[in-house]
Design a protein around this motif. Structure first.
Motif, PDB file in Angstrom:
ATOM      1  N   LYS A  29       0.554  -0.580  -0.329  1.00  0.00           N
ATOM      2  CA  LYS A  29       0.202   0.353  -0.294  1.00  0.00           C
ATOM      3  C   LYS A  29       0.927   1.180  -0.131  1.00  0.00           C
ATOM      4  CE  LYS A  29      -4.013  -1.782   2.216  1.00  0.00           C
ATOM      5  NZ  LYS A  29      -5.013  -1.742   3.522  1.00  0.00           N
ATOM      6  N   PRO A  30       0.616   2.020  -0.503  1.00  0.00           N
ATOM      7  CA  PRO A  30      -0.819   2.750  -1.545  1.00  0.00           C
ATOM      8  C   PRO A  30      -0.554   1.808  -3.009  1.00  0.00           C
ATOM      9  CG  PRO A  30       0.720   3.987  -1.769  1.00  0.00           C
ATOM     10  CD  PRO A  30       1.393   3.708  -0.673  1.00  0.00           C
ATOM     11  N   GLY A  31       0.893   1.809  -3.447  1.00  0.00           N
ATOM     12  CA  GLY A  31       0.906   0.435  -4.172  1.00  0.00           C
ATOM     13  C   GLY A  31       2.410   0.080  -4.783  1.00  0.00           C
ATOM     14  N   VAL A  32       2.757   0.030  -6.012  1.00  0.00           N
ATOM     15  CA  VAL A  32       4.082  -0.191  -6.351  1.00  0.00           C
ATOM     16  C   VAL A  32       4.565   0.617  -8.618  1.00  0.00           C
ATOM     17  CG1 VAL A  32       5.258  -2.091  -6.887  1.00  0.00           C
ATOM     18  CG2 VAL A  32       3.876  -2.113  -5.247  1.00  0.00           C
ATOM     19  N   ASN A  83      13.080  -2.615   3.943  1.00  0.00           N
ATOM     20  CA  ASN A  83      12.338  -3.184   5.519  1.00  0.00           C
ATOM     21  C   ASN A  83      11.432  -3.725   4.507  1.00  0.00           C
ATOM     22  OD1 ASN A  83      14.993  -2.533   6.564  1.00  0.00           O
ATOM     23  ND2 ASN A  83      14.427  -0.774   7.322  1.00  0.00           N
ATOM     24  N   LEU A  84      10.823  -3.732   3.702  1.00  0.00           N
ATOM     25  CA  LEU A  84       9.547  -4.127   3.653  1.00  0.00           C
ATOM     26  C   LEU A  84       9.412  -5.836   3.329  1.00  0.00           C
ATOM     27  CD1 LEU A  84       8.392  -1.091   1.507  1.00  0.00           C
ATOM     28  CD2 LEU A  84       7.866  -1.376   3.640  1.00  0.00           C
ATOM     29  N   ASP A  85       8.735  -5.888   2.983  1.00  0.00           N
ATOM     30  CA  ASP A  85       8.362  -7.361   2.626  1.00  0.00           C
ATOM     31  C   ASP A  85       7.947  -7.757   1.190  1.00  0.00           C
ATOM     32  OD1 ASP A  85       8.529 -10.394   2.299  1.00  0.00           O
ATOM     33  OD2 ASP A  85       6.421 -10.443   4.050  1.00  0.00           O
ATOM     34  N   PHE A  86       7.514  -8.444   0.985  1.00  0.00           N
ATOM     35  CA  PHE A  86       7.042  -8.895  -0.997  1.00  0.00           C
ATOM     36  C   PHE A  86       6.105  -7.916  -1.096  1.00  0.00           C
ATOM     37  CE2 PHE A  86       8.551 -12.954  -0.257  1.00  0.00           C
ATOM     38  CZ  PHE A  86       8.588 -13.040  -1.234  1.00  0.00           C
ATOM     39  N   LEU A  87       6.066  -6.980  -2.268  1.00  0.00           N
ATOM     40  CA  LEU A  87       5.489  -5.884  -3.021  1.00  0.00           C
ATOM     41  C   LEU A  87       4.069  -6.661  -4.233  1.00  0.00           C
ATOM     42  CD1 LEU A  87       8.572  -3.079  -4.262  1.00  0.00           C
ATOM     43  CD2 LEU A  87       7.068  -3.532  -1.572  1.00  0.00           C
TER      44      LEU A  87
END
Length: 139
Positions: free
Chosen positions: A73-76, A126-130
């Motif tokens: 969120k909010p997107g890629v 520091n995020l997981d899967f997008l």
């Protein structure tokens, strides 16, 4: 044209103008959001994701599962090339389903019906899967 028909046409025209103004406003908002996202992303160091060595590039393969879902969120961001420093050419919102033609090193997805590449994982942020396969059990 009768007076009643003229009145209906005028009402429709006013309604259509109002919807057009709302759509223009939404488009301006999205353009601003994309501009801000581009500024935020361009200030980050993605260098370790910009190089795919020859051995990994050989793993460029056709996808058997070609539908993927945006879960960040909010997107890629959609890039022109499989590099985080490549030109920003679009944006896919959370929940959208995309068609993918192939992947490079399980890190970049090539869009099937439009130009562009998308990063699969945001580890460097520091995020997981997008983005995940559409049929995945991950919510």
């Amino acid at each position: 044209m009768t007076e009643e028909t003229k009145g209906e046409a005028k009402d429709y025209e006013e309604w259509n103008d109002e919807k057009s103004k709302k759509l223009d406003s939404m488009m301006n908002y999205l353009k601003e959001l994309y501009r801000e996202e581009e500024e935020n992303v361009s200030s980050l160091d993605y260098s370790r994701f910009d190089h795919v060595d020859d051995e990994e590039e050989d793993k460029d393969e056709e996808m058997t599962e070609n539908k993927w879902r945006i879960i960040h969120k909010p997107g890629v961001i959609v890039r022109a090339e499989p590099s985080t420093t490549s030109k920003f050419i679009g944006y896919k919102r959370f929940g959208e389903i995309i068609d993918v033609s192939h992947t490079i090193a399980s890190l970049w997805l090539k869009l099937k019906h439009e130009p562009g590449w998308m990063l699969v994982h945001g580890e460097h942020l520091n995020l997981d899967f997008l983005i995940i396969p559409h049929d995945s059990s991950i919510p």
